[in-house]
Design an enzyme around this catalytic site. Structure first.
Site, short mmCIF file in Angstrom:
data_model
loop_
_atom_site.label_atom_id
_atom_site.label_comp_id
_atom_site.label_asym_id
_atom_site.label_seq_id
_atom_site.Cartn_x
_atom_site.Cartn_y
_atom_site.Cartn_z
N CYS A 104 0.83 -1.21 0.00
CA CYS A 104 0.00 0.00 0.00
C CYS A 104 0.87 1.26 0.00
CB CYS A 104 -0.93 -0.01 1.21
SG CYS A 104 -2.04 1.42 1.29
N CYS A 202 -6.20 -3.66 7.20
CA CYS A 202 -7.37 -2.77 7.17
C CYS A 202 -8.57 -3.36 6.43
CB CYS A 202 -7.00 -1.42 6.58
SG CYS A 202 -6.65 -1.42 4.80
#
EC number: 2.8.1.13
Length: 361
Positions: A104, A202
């Site tokens: 990410c 997440c």
């Protein structure tokens, strides 16, 4: 003061990015707060601390309003699915243990987000990471350095930063202890001052990554065999994605002694079990290597290297074996070197570089 210098900061709704935004505003920057809307399924929207849940967006918006900066939500769902989630799934199906936060940072926060900031005329991007960036005036290179506290240092997840990105990135809380960051938030009346740190991936509910991969994979998860180091069949496993190197518990089969996962072979769908001492290796091969403190590796270099986020750096020598591939030889054997994890190299508190572990030797 840095009047008229424009910076776009990623705001997750947590205390770190909130205080980072406040500090930048205090330093005179023209700050724009942005929450990145990433990919999340309906059933994981409200993960506690989830960085793009509805509550996280509202927390970030309230902080932006309190400190007096404009706030926007940008949609990165498509690229996040492609570069992070699909990668995460594919790696597990290949018997590897990926780190989605590193993917990410590389592809979203410091690529697409960075490009968006530059397109709208921002001089910098900023995040709430615990790390520091300094310029070495003698070489002209930008350096990534550990934060003031080892316990919270996040340089391990930032080793992919390029010289251009480092030049245009601000990390305002790198010189702060976590407790002080919370104090600043409390002093400013931010409701997020006591918000728990995010502990999970997440986009994965309850950290149940195996069932997440099973649910979202187009490939059928096949059972296979546990084997010993000589290839003898020991029993059945329920699918390679349920196991990781070093695992002892949850094998679903008992032996007369502790047995550990020492290798995962996706080609023949087997999992090799062995003794604890079988987990210790002194060498590894890493690919997709990015160097920060040096341009290229011309000759063997002494470093301290860590093979996972929670590990302590250990003395080693790195050798170049290809364009973006290195061999790392540790002075002392390391336990459970895991394919798919990142290895990051340090020279004291300076990040030399890092790469993805391809295999142990």
């Amino acid at each position: 003061m840095f009047m008229n210098k424009k910076v776009m900061i990623g705001m997750s709704g947590g205390v770190d990015s909130s205080v980072a935004a406040y500090l930048l505003k205090q330093q005179g920057y023209d700050v724009i707060g942005v929450t990145m809307k990433l990919w999340q399924d309906d059933d994981v929207v409200e993960i506690e601390g989830g960085c793009c849940s509805l509550s996280a967006v509202e927390d970030a918006r309230r902080v932006a309003n309190k400190i007096g900066i404009p706030f926007y939500v940008l949609n990165f769902r498509e690229v996040f699915k492609e570069k992070v989630i699909d990668y995460f799934i594919d790696e597990y199906l290949e018997g590897k243990t990926p780190n989605p936060c590193i993917a990410c940072n590389k592809h979203i926060k410091f690529d697409d987000f960075y490009k968006k900031a530059r397109q709208i005329g921002c001089d910098y991007v900023a995040t709430g990471h615990y790390a520091k960036i300094e310029k070495d005036e003698s070489t002209g290179r930008y350096l990534l350095k550990k934060s003031v506290t080892d316990k919270k240092d996040q340089t391990y997840a930032l080793y992919n930063l390029t010289q251009e990105q480092l030049e245009h990135t601000l990390l305002p809380i790198g010189d702060y202890e976590k407790d002080r960051v919370r104090e600043i938030a409390k002093e400013m009346g931010m409701a997020v001052h006591n918000k728990p740190d995010s502990q999970e991936i997440c986009f994965v509910k309850d950290n149940d990554y195996a069932n997440y991969v099973k649910k979202h994979s187009k490939k059928r998860i096949e059972e296979g065999f546990f084997v010993d180091t000589k290839g003898n069949i020991l029993g059945k496993h329920k699918g390679i994605l349920y196991y990781t190197i070093g695992q002892r518990k949850g094998l679903g089969i008992t032996f007369g002694k502790p047995m550990f996962v020492i290798d995962i072979n996706p080609i023949n769908n087997t999992i090799v079990l062995g003794d604890n001492e079988d987990l210790f290796k002194k060498e590894l091969i890493a690919k997709d290597v990015n160097f920060i403190s040096i341009d290229t590796l011309e000759e063997p270099l002494r470093v301290q290297a860590k093979i996972r986020y929670s590990a302590k750096p250990s003395p080693a020598t790195i050798h170049r074996v290809g364009e973006d591939t290195i061999k790392i030889v540790f002075d002392e054997a390391q336990r459970a070197i895991t394919k798919g994890q990142s290895v990051v190299m340090y020279d004291g508190d300076i990040v030399v570089g890092g790469g993805i572990i391809e295999k142990s030797l």
